[in-house]
Enzyme design. Sequence first.
Site, mmCIF file in Angstrom:
data_model
loop_
_atom_site.group_PDB
_atom_site.id
_atom_site.type_symbol
_atom_site.label_atom_id
_atom_site.label_comp_id
_atom_site.label_asym_id
_atom_site.label_seq_id
_atom_site.Cartn_x
_atom_site.Cartn_y
_atom_site.Cartn_z
ATOM 1 N N ASN A 289 105.546 43.012 40.805
ATOM 2 C CA ASN A 289 106.509 42.285 41.698
ATOM 3 C C ASN A 289 107.080 41.015 40.811
ATOM 4 O OD1 ASN A 289 105.065 43.288 44.297
ATOM 5 N ND2 ASN A 289 103.535 42.393 43.298
ATOM 6 N N THR A 290 108.538 40.981 41.073
ATOM 7 C CA THR A 290 109.208 40.096 40.423
ATOM 8 C C THR A 290 110.537 39.978 41.034
ATOM 9 O OG1 THR A 290 108.577 41.242 38.221
ATOM 10 C CG2 THR A 290 110.350 39.449 38.138
ATOM 11 N N THR A 291 111.148 38.630 41.252
ATOM 12 C CA THR A 291 112.593 38.502 41.624
ATOM 13 C C THR A 291 113.364 37.643 40.566
ATOM 14 O OG1 THR A 291 111.799 38.425 43.938
ATOM 15 C CG2 THR A 291 114.068 37.139 43.373
ATOM 16 N N GLY B 98 106.781 37.402 39.056
ATOM 17 C CA GLY B 98 107.260 36.631 37.724
ATOM 18 C C GLY B 98 108.600 36.456 37.865
#
EC number: 3.5.1.117
Length: 355
Positions: A266-268, A307
């Site tokens: 997952n990452t934004t 991250g």
Amino acid sequence: MNTTPVHALTDIDGGIAVDPAPRLAGPPVFGGPGNDAFDLAPVRSTGREMLRFDFPGVSIGAAHYEEGPTGATVIHIPAGARTAVDARGGAVGLSGGYDFNHAICLAGGAGYGLEAGAGVSDALLERLEHRTGFAELQLVSSAVIYDFSARSTAVYPDKALGRAALEFAVPGEFPQGRAGAGMSASAGKVDWDRTEITGQGAAFRRLGDVRILAVVVPNPVGVIVDRAGTVVRGNYDAQTGVRRHPVFDYQEAFAEQVPPVTEAGNTTISAIVTNVRMSPVELNQFAKQVHSSMHRGIQPFHTDMDGDTLFAVTTDEIDLPTTPGSSRGRLSVNATALGAIASEVMWDAVLEAGK
């Protein structure tokens, strides 16, 4: 909303459908044919709709591979702009991280997608006819999301796709939704069966001479939450038709004395661009303030399974009025106020990505 007029603070709404249609990602495959298996051709991303914004000197382009699907989004500032980077979470995918950039490249493909940023660098070097004087160096910073869990291929954004995104860049337009880096972004990964596709989002505000542009690709373990506290994307139960806040899943797990389940990958990634001049200290604090505020629209945020990276960019074109009482040490109240407004603009962008 296709156009964004001059807004007062009270006009910030972040409107979104109360109950948007489900958009389940489906169970992950974690593998499949890669770039070499296809005759890949970059496609200009048009998304759900086009945001129009008025920010001279800033162009945005988005491209994708339909075979992925995965893509890249490039924010191009030919004159260059000072940048602060705020990176948090357990698995940051970042290259460059310069304090001055001519382009920011956001891409899918996890670490492999950083190659798209190299393509942007190559293209900018060619535009300068390969001049390499120190003052002419073109700097590009990149950040990536892990989007393999929402698709069945190993295709990643490569140099050709990064080049295409730059070539497609135009002033004043941003494709909302499933476009560019947001082609296979997703949210609410408590369980793969409840994960939903998101996209990329942007919002723009002009307050007098002040311009603020927010761009985001939310791909979090968490869910997207509107200003009423309603979960509007992610952790969708198809049997009940209900989106649940992950905290309820975690509470149930602890009550039953079993480990909470949360999926990895997952990452934004995001960028907040303004024309307001700030000192280096102020710009860094501005980045932290806006990035921290995003936990309101993405819950949970900055986890060990994420991250998250935010680029805060200023074109240094205007100075805000100052008074003897407007500073505390090295930090200006102006920068704090700007950060508060920019935080609302970023929330709007997050909601756009979740539509």
